[in-house]
Structures are given as structure tokens and as C-alpha cells.
Design a protein around this motif. Structure first.
Motif, mmCIF file in Angstrom:
data_model
loop_
_atom_site.group_PDB
_atom_site.id
_atom_site.type_symbol
_atom_site.label_atom_id
_atom_site.label_comp_id
_atom_site.label_asym_id
_atom_site.label_seq_id
_atom_site.Cartn_x
_atom_site.Cartn_y
_atom_site.Cartn_z
ATOM 1 N N SER A 155 1.561 1.889 -13.059
ATOM 2 C CA SER A 155 1.818 1.875 -11.617
ATOM 3 C C SER A 155 0.831 2.814 -10.949
ATOM 4 C CB SER A 155 3.251 2.311 -11.309
ATOM 5 O OG SER A 155 3.496 2.280 -9.904
ATOM 6 N N SER A 189 6.586 -1.739 -8.261
ATOM 7 C CA SER A 189 5.816 -2.547 -9.193
ATOM 8 C C SER A 189 4.349 -2.510 -8.790
ATOM 9 C CB SER A 189 6.317 -3.994 -9.170
ATOM 10 O OG SER A 189 6.049 -4.564 -7.895
ATOM 11 N N CYS A 190 3.495 -3.129 -9.613
ATOM 12 C CA CYS A 190 2.081 -3.206 -9.247
ATOM 13 C C CYS A 190 1.900 -3.967 -7.937
ATOM 14 C CB CYS A 190 1.284 -3.887 -10.361
ATOM 15 S SG CYS A 190 1.146 -2.905 -11.868
#
Length: 376
Positions: A155, A189-190
Motif C-alpha cells: 500500500s 487498497s491500492c
């Protein structure tokens, strides 16, 4: 011991010649079966190096198709791959590099009903996923099946690697660190928080390295440890993980109980909001008295310019709740996770409010829709 043929000996000569490795370790790799779940930022570099190292059979699980925003970090794919199934592209590219490699493709979404059948025929599971429901499901399945689980996560600028369940019941598992899932939006999240492109490569290759050491039985692994890496500072830390008594009480103890567990609900990923697709979103915002609220943090990109909205960051929402009119509203964030949590806060403040909508897939899906519309 089986004699290695001349081609294999030549191909892996630099590896076989290592002290403590040799032909025996190479044969262990050739006999092994490794399942990579998630052919994304972590999975693709891991796949490249596992295939190059001589793993005999690799399984690839991913139901998704290649998108343009994958290309800065998912190194198996090219611009020509866009729109194709990731499993198909990955298998094709890996076969080009190692024709002896056996590949099993699983272009499906792993769920409790099919997870057991997919995992049970592999020796080691590599978790390259980016959502908590799949991560907890894989952890629980590996504990029940007695399979080592190599987990990676990234992340923004930080990454983690750990090995769980390497020594059976005496080993730690993911729930020993995180007994219960975080709430929606608590960890980005990414898609929500972004990620430096090289970081999944670093972490994915570290995961592949741990898999190779486990199979070849060489060196010291990260079994029962958590490795962390910061790409901005180059700080590396390794933490010993201890058993957590609470973890055993929270996971299913039989195959039947596992298959009945709703991991999406457990991790708060089941969306009870009314969702608007991008076309429906643009149609709805033309209506009067509709509020459009961006719950991302200040400074997050992209900044929409084709519709009006107000920004109330999720982190400030509770203290700014009086700024929201208790009328119809549409919430959006980057991918949808934070708008779900924002809706719960708003519903707690205004219990009778029912006209709360969410932009399906967040700005990520909206941008994909706009790009496809312009392209056509």
C-alpha cells in the motif's frame, strides 16, 4: 536421485552450482506445485521468477481482465494485453520463457464453494490478492488443509511479506496478527491509496524467494515472521509473530463450516447501498436536490471537473455531519470502499434517510467508462 538431463543442467547451472542448493534442490522445484492467487502487482513478478527458477507446475487464479491502469506495476502485461483475461496472458507469457513449465489456469473468482477444490492439489499457496475477504478465506483454507501460505501486501510506499502455516498446527496464521477484519475503508487498497509501481515488484520477488526456499529447504525463511519494507526510507524490519489464542475461536474448524462462511459479509464488503453505474450516475446528477459528496481525503487525485460535488473527507465526516442535508445523495470515493463506510455514518445520524446512493466502482470505474466512451 534422478539424474538431471543436460539441457536442464545447463539452463539452471548458476542455481545448481550454489553451495547448499545443487541438483537435489533443483529436482524439488521441478516436482513442486505452487498456486499463485492473484495475477496482479504481486503475482506477476512472483510468477516470472517462479517460472524462471524451474517450478514444475504453477496454478494461476484470477478472474479479472487486464486494464490500462495495471500496466505500471503488473509486469507480465503489455498494451496489447488490455481487455484479455489475466490468466490467459500470464500463461502465454510464462510458456514463452519456460516451455517445460506446466500451467493450470483458474479464471474464476475464489469463493468458499470452490476454494477448497482449487487449493487442495497444490503444495504451497502464494497470496497476491488485494482484498480482505479473499485473504481471510485463503488463510482459513490453508490452516484446514495444512498448506503453507506465503502472503504479501502493498500500500502506497510500504510492503509486507509473511509465511503462515509452514509447520502445521504449531505455526502462526494470518488471524494471529489480525484476528478479525478491519472495517470498510479503514485500510486503503491500492485502488484507494495508490502504490509506487516498483514496490509490488520488490515484494512479489521476495515472496517468490520465500517459496523457493521452502521447497528447496535452504536458508532461513519468514515462517512465523512478518517482514516489512518501506520504499521511501529503505527501512526493513522483521517481527516475530506469536500464537493468538483468540484466532482459533474465530475460524471454521471443518470443511463444511468453511464452505458456509460468508467472507464478503465478514469483511464488510457486501454492499447494501443502492449502486449507480456510470451512465446511471450521470443521469441521476441532473436531478434537482441531489447531493453529490466526495468522501476522499483532500488532495487525492483525480479531481472530477464534469460535475458538481462537495468534499467531506471520511476522516472528518462525523464532525461535519451537520453539513449534509437529509435528502437524496450520491457518495463516491476512489473504488467504493470508503463511500460504504461513509453511508453507515450518515445513516446513523439520519436513521430515516433511505435515498443514499453509491457510485459503483468509484472514480476508477467512472474513468474507465469515460475512456471507453471517448475511444468508441
Amino acid at each position: 536421485m534422478k539424474i538431471i538431463d543436460p539441457y536442464t543442467a545447463a539452463r539452471y547451472q548458476r542455481q545448481i552450482s550454489l553451495k547448499g542448493f545443487g541438483a537435489e534442490a533443483q529436482q524439488k522445484l521441478a516436482r513442486s506445485r505452487v498456486l499463485v492467487v492473484g495475477a496482479g502487482g504481486l503475482g506477476t513478478p512472483a510468477l516470472l521468477y517462479l517460472a524462471a527458477a524451474g517450478i514444475g507446475t504453477i496454478g494461476i487464479v484470477d478472474f479479472d481482465r487486464v486494464q490500462v491502469n495495471n500496466l505500471h506495476r503488473q509486469v507480465l502485461f503489455t498494451e496489447e494485453s488490455i481487455g484479455q483475461l489475466k490468466t490467459v496472458v500470464a500463461a502465454r507469457e510464462l510458456k514463452k520463457r519456460n516451455t517445460a513449465l506446466q500451467i493450470e489456469e483458474f479464471p474464476v473468482k475464489l469463493e468458499p464453494g470452490n476454494c477448497w477444490q482449487v487449493l487442495e492439489n497444490f503444495d504451497i499457496i502464494l497470496d497476491g490478492t488485494d482484498n480482505f475477504s479473499t485473504r481471510y478465506m485463503l488463510n482459513d483454507a490453508c490452516v484446514l488443509l495444512g498448506k503453507p501460505l506465503v502472503m504479501g501486501a502493498v500500500s502506497q510506499f510500504e510492503g509486507q511479506v509473511a509465511i503462515f502455516n509452514a509447520n502445521g498446527k504449531e505455526s502462526v496464521n494470518y488471524r494471529d496478527i489480525f484476528p478479525e477484519p478491519p472495517g470498510p475503508g479503514e485500510i486503503l487498497s491500492c485502488a484507494e491509496g495508490g502504490v509506487l509501481g516498483v514496490l509490488p515488484g520488490i515484494i512479489g520477488i521476495q515472496m517468490a524467494n520465500e517459496v523457493i526456499k521452502l521447497i528447496a529447504e535452504i536458508g532461513s525463511t519468514l515462517a512465523d515472521q512478518l517482514f516489512t519494507y518501506n520504499a521511501l526510507t529503505n527501512d526493513v524490519q522483521v517481527f516475530q509473530v506469536a500464537k493468538n489464542r483468540a484466532s482459533a475461536t474465530l475460524m471454521p474448524i471443518t470443511k463444511e463450516a468453511f464452505e458456509k462462511t460468508d467472507y464478503a459479509w465478514l469483511c464488510g464488503e457486501k454492499n447494501q447501498l443502492k449502486e449507480l453505474s456510470p451512465p446511471a450516475f450521470y443521469q441521476r446528477i441532473r436531478q434537482a436536490f441531489i447531493q453529490v459528496i466526495d468522501v476522499r481525503e483532500v488532495g487525492e487525485l483525480p479531481i472530477p471537473s464534469d460535475f458538481d460535488y462537495v468534499q467531506i473527507p471520511l476522516s472528518k465526516l462525523s464532525e461535519r455531519i451537520t453539513e449534509i442535508r437529509p435528502t437524496s445523495m450520491i457518495l463516491f470515493c476512489q473504488s467504493g470502499a470508503r463511500s460504504l463506510k461513509a453511508a453507515k455514518i450518515i445513516q446513523s445520524a439520519y436513521p430515516g434517510l433511505t435515498e443514499i446512493y453509491q457510485l459503483e466502482g468509484g472514480l476508477n470505474q467512472l474513468l474507465s467508462f469515460k475512456n471507453s466512451t471517448y475511444a468508441s
